[in-house]
Design an enzyme around this catalytic site. Structure first.
Site, PDB file in Angstrom:
ATOM      1  N   HIS A  20      38.343  42.809  67.455  1.00 32.60           N
ATOM      2  CA  HIS A  20      38.493  42.014  66.236  1.00 32.60           C
ATOM      3  C   HIS A  20      37.745  42.615  65.042  1.00 32.60           C
ATOM      4  O   HIS A  20      36.677  43.196  65.177  1.00 32.60           O
ATOM      5  CB  HIS A  20      38.009  40.584  66.474  1.00 32.60           C
ATOM      6  CG  HIS A  20      36.569  40.510  66.917  1.00 32.60           C
ATOM      7  ND1 HIS A  20      35.519  40.444  66.039  1.00 32.60           N
ATOM      8  CD2 HIS A  20      36.016  40.506  68.159  1.00 32.60           C
ATOM      9  CE1 HIS A  20      34.380  40.388  66.708  1.00 32.60           C
ATOM     10  NE2 HIS A  20      34.659  40.420  67.998  1.00 32.60           N
ATOM     11  N   ASP A  21      38.363  42.492  63.876  1.00 32.03           N
ATOM     12  CA  ASP A  21      37.750  42.855  62.594  1.00 32.03           C
ATOM     13  C   ASP A  21      37.466  44.344  62.465  1.00 32.03           C
ATOM     14  O   ASP A  21      36.632  44.763  61.653  1.00 32.03           O
ATOM     15  CB  ASP A  21      36.459  42.053  62.361  1.00 32.03           C
ATOM     16  CG  ASP A  21      36.688  40.560  62.451  1.00 32.03           C
ATOM     17  OD1 ASP A  21      37.410  40.023  61.593  1.00 32.03           O
ATOM     18  OD2 ASP A  21      36.183  39.928  63.405  1.00 32.03           O
TER      19      ASP A  21
ATOM     20  N   GLY B  90      33.929  44.961  68.087  1.00 35.87           N
ATOM     21  CA  GLY B  90      34.194  44.243  66.846  1.00 35.87           C
ATOM     22  C   GLY B  90      33.499  44.840  65.637  1.00 35.87           C
ATOM     23  O   GLY B  90      32.404  45.375  65.735  1.00 35.87           O
TER      24      GLY B  90
END
Length: 252
Positions: A113-114, A131
């Site tokens: 994520h991200d 992340g």
């Protein structure tokens, strides 16, 4: 049997067993091989090739994620090989995972994520980005290499296979080991990119001043900000803005 609910562009080829959920948008001339899954709020550009059993856009592997609407955005001309897993962003991390153009993600790569990936990057088999990792353009990550969360890797950097990266790797550098440390410049990558030898020589000189002179790192970087060479200046700015530190052997 295919399950296609999303918006598909022109001239796309969709294999058997593919699942494309309703909030997915795919551009033109893409190839989706059998049994790939594309889900979530995912936007994919043109001329991408997604291979069998890749899972693109499934929810983040983050316990803080509670189902909020976040995005995965993928550019053009990317190759996403078998069993690759790519997650969207999280609310706390900005809400977007973004991959640029002309990247090669080999088999079993994980993009958490991200994460932000630039253009023309190569991630070899089973490279793992935690992340909030950022890769600038033309980064090469060797196989079986994990990158710690919040690490930033500069343009034209190369990470050796089976390394473990816990700190920021500056542009144009070569790093390897567990934990990975700088081993010099990525000269092969630089020679492929720059035909002007003077540019490479100036980057070499800046590297030696920063990491081999024994002088205080940030003091040297501040002086290099005055360089007329944009690549040397970018290297200096990267060092000054590093939040996780630079893993090099400090000389006394």
């Amino acid at each position: 049997m295919k399950t296609i609910k999303g918006k598909i562009g022109k001239n796309c080829k969709i294999g058997e067993g593919v699942i494309i959920d309703e909030n997915v948008v795919i551009g033109d001339n893409c190839i989706i091989e059998p049994y790939a899954v594309i889900t979530g709020h995912t936007e994919i550009g043109d001329n991408n090739h997604i291979f069998s059993h890749a899972v693109v856009g499934s929810i983040p592997q983050d316990l803080k994620y509670k189902g909020e609407k976040t995005k995965l955005i993928i550019g053009n001309n990317n190759k996403i090989r078998e069993f690759t897993l790519i997650n969207p962003g999280t609310e706390g991390g900005g809400g977007v995972t973004k991959i640029g153009d002309n990247n090669l993600l080999m088999g079993y790569v994980h993009i958490a994520h991200d994460v932000i990936i630039g253009n023309n990057c190569i991630l070899a088999n089973a490279a793992t980005l935690a992340g909030h990792v950022i890769l600038e353009d033309y980064v090469v990550i060797g196989g079986m290499t994990p990158i710690h969360q919040f690490v930033k890797i500069g343009e034209h950097a190369m990470i050796g296979g089976a390394s473990a990266v816990a700190q920021d790797i500056p542009p144009y550098c070569l790093a390897e080991g567990n934990r990975a440390k700088l081993r010099g410049l990525n000269l092969t990558g630089l020679r492929r990119r720059f035909s002007d030898r003077k540019i490479i020589d100036e980057i070499k000189k800046a590297y030696k001043e920063l990491f081999e002179s024994g002088k205080p790192l940030k003091e040297v970087a501040k002086k290099l900000l005055d360089s007329e060479n944009q690549y040397v200046k970018h290297l200096a700015e990267f060092v000054l803005n590093s939040k996780r530190g630079i893993p090099y052997d400090r000389k006394v």
